[in-house]
Design an enzyme around this catalytic site. Structure first.
Site, PDB file in Angstrom:
ATOM      1  N   GLY A  37       1.175  -0.988  -0.269  1.00 25.38           N
ATOM      2  CA  GLY A  37       0.188   0.190   0.353  1.00 25.38           C
ATOM      3  C   GLY A  37       0.911   1.175  -0.127  1.00 25.38           C
ATOM      4  N   GLY A  39       0.475   3.893   1.053  1.00 29.21           N
ATOM      5  CA  GLY A  39       0.948   5.312   2.148  1.00 29.21           C
ATOM      6  C   GLY A  39       1.450   4.283   3.191  1.00 29.21           C
ATOM      7  N   ALA A  40       0.862   2.875   3.629  1.00 35.09           N
ATOM      8  CA  ALA A  40       2.213   2.385   4.380  1.00 35.09           C
ATOM      9  C   ALA A  40       3.667   1.871   4.086  1.00 35.09           C
ATOM     10  CB  ALA A  40       1.592   0.866   4.754  1.00 35.09           C
ATOM     11  N   GLU A 135      -4.136   7.285  -3.292  1.00 36.59           N
ATOM     12  CA  GLU A 135      -5.284   5.395  -2.735  1.00 36.59           C
ATOM     13  C   GLU A 135      -6.368   5.386  -1.853  1.00 36.59           C
ATOM     14  OE1 GLU A 135      -1.643   2.276  -4.674  1.00 36.59           O
ATOM     15  OE2 GLU A 135      -1.750   2.625  -2.385  1.00 36.59           O
ATOM     16  N   ASN A 179       5.320  11.162 -11.663  1.00 37.58           N
ATOM     17  CA  ASN A 179       6.100  10.602 -12.763  1.00 37.58           C
ATOM     18  C   ASN A 179       5.447  11.086 -13.968  1.00 37.58           C
ATOM     19  OD1 ASN A 179       3.871   9.249 -13.730  1.00 37.58           O
ATOM     20  ND2 ASN A 179       4.941   7.478 -12.357  1.00 37.58           N
ATOM     21  N   THR A 215       9.850  12.234 -11.079  1.00 32.37           N
ATOM     22  CA  THR A 215      10.670  11.359 -10.972  1.00 32.37           C
ATOM     23  C   THR A 215      10.755  10.396 -12.838  1.00 32.37           C
ATOM     24  OG1 THR A 215       8.786   9.771 -10.403  1.00 32.37           O
ATOM     25  CG2 THR A 215      10.219  10.242  -8.324  1.00 32.37           C
ATOM     26  N   ASP A 241      13.557  -6.385  -8.347  1.00 30.40           N
ATOM     27  CA  ASP A 241      12.364  -6.061  -8.366  1.00 30.40           C
ATOM     28  C   ASP A 241      11.899  -4.328  -8.322  1.00 30.40           C
ATOM     29  OD1 ASP A 241       9.204  -5.232  -8.374  1.00 30.40           O
ATOM     30  OD2 ASP A 241       9.618  -6.917  -5.871  1.00 30.40           O
ATOM     31  N   ASP A 247       8.388   4.664  -3.715  1.00 27.11           N
ATOM     32  CA  ASP A 247       7.001   5.221  -2.348  1.00 27.11           C
ATOM     33  C   ASP A 247       8.976   5.221  -1.790  1.00 27.11           C
ATOM     34  OD1 ASP A 247       5.021   4.355  -3.229  1.00 27.11           O
ATOM     35  OD2 ASP A 247       4.815   2.952  -2.460  1.00 27.11           O
ATOM     36  N   GLY A 282       9.091  -7.239  -3.748  1.00 27.03           N
ATOM     37  CA  GLY A 282       8.395  -7.195  -2.005  1.00 27.03           C
ATOM     38  C   GLY A 282       8.679  -5.447  -2.131  1.00 27.03           C
TER      39      GLY A 282
END
Length: 306
Positions: A37, A39-40, A135, A179, A215, A241, A247, A282
């Site tokens: 997510g 935000g997290a 989101e 972006n 970005t 990845d 983020d 991840g």
């Protein structure tokens, strides 16, 4: 302190030989569940980069919600304003191919219950920073933005995923992070057409009276502030990845600004953080600590004026 007003998802991550096309099924051996997510992710990125961070958002009353809350706490993020909603915790389905490109679909779930009223007055402190993404419901983002602006906080918006941003909301921001695609979308809403990222950064910064950071993926990033335009190079890595790279950039940049660093230094730290986030699978597990950024800082030159 940085207050993150945003989303929390559990990511279902699959490594596939190639991303599926329309109507195509791609088989793979297994999948992993990883905290995510935007935000997290950005909350964890900022906390690992050295900032004091609180998370305001909503998860469900399910196991995914428990795991997301526990993960934030392990990363020293304050979760006292994390609410349990009536909908299931949001999830994101992520496929990553052998070239580290990804395909993402998101079911928002409890994120759509997040409200500006969840943001307590005691977190709206002058000198603090409110960090937002796109989101959770847009009307609640603008309501939170207005409250933070009135309290004298620095306001930062990452327009991801791309969505309309009202002109009055733009003018209430201190920092806009986009972006290239998102920059064109935001600029188009203001009647600014055409031009490359440098032109768009300058125009958006001038029109809204803010810092505009664009970005550029593997080409680094640029930032316009007043009549100054900065360019920062990327950290050269072999990506595994790229899911959390954006983020990581936003979290590290916001952490640096919140701790009083100037824009060029904040850009440099953000570029290193984004590169390091590409080295593991991840979104949150790959986010670097401040010490990791410090060790690789010399590998990215100081931003140049262009």
């Amino acid at each position: 302190m940085i207050v993150v007003f945003g989303s929390l998802n559990m990511d279902l991550v699959m490594t596939v030989p190639a991303l599926p096309g329309p109507g195509e099924t791609v088989l793979t051996r297994s999948y992993a569940t990883k905290p995510g997510g935007k935000g997290a992710n950005q909350a964890v990125a900022a906390a690992r980069a050295g900032a004091s961070v609180a998370m305001v958002g909503t998860v469900g009353t399910d196991g995914f919600g428990d795991r997301l809350a526990e993960n934030l706490q392990r990363n020293a993020v304050d979760v006292r304003c994390l609410r349990r909603g009536g909908e299931p915790t949001g999830i994101a389905y992520i496929c990553v191919d052998s070239a580290a490109e990804n395909f993402i679909a998101v079911a928002s779930g409890a994120n759509l219950e997040t409200a500006a009223a969840d943001l307590p007055d005691d977190l709206l402190a002058e000198g603090g920073t409110l960090l937002m993404q796109m989101e959770v419901p847009a009307d609640q983002i603008w309501a939170a933005l207005r409250r933070a602006r009135a309290a004298g906080m620095r306001t930062v918006l990452n327009v991801a995923p791309a969505a309309p941003v009202p002109a009055d909301a733009l003018r209430a921001l201190d920092v806009l992070i986009v972006n290239e695609h998102e920059a064109r979308s935001v600029a188009g809403d203001l009647g600014i057409d055409g031009g490359g990222p440098e032109y768009l950064a300058r125009r958006l910064a001038a029109e809204a009276g803010l810092i505009c950071v664009v970005t550029l993926g593997a080409a680094g990033a640029i930032a316009a502030e007043g009549d100054m335009l900065w360019k920062v190079a990327p950290l050269r890595v072999r990506p595994v990845d790229t899911t959390g790279a954006g983020d990581a950039f936003v979290g590290a940049l916001t952490a640096a600004l919140d701790r009083g660093r100037g824009l060029p230094e904040a850009l440099r730290r953000a570029s290193v953080g984004a590169g390091l986030a590409c080295l593991a699978l991840g979104a949150q597990e790959s986010l670097p600590e401040a010490a990791d950024i410090d060790r690789r800082l010399a590998d990215v030159p100081e931003p140049s004026r262009i």
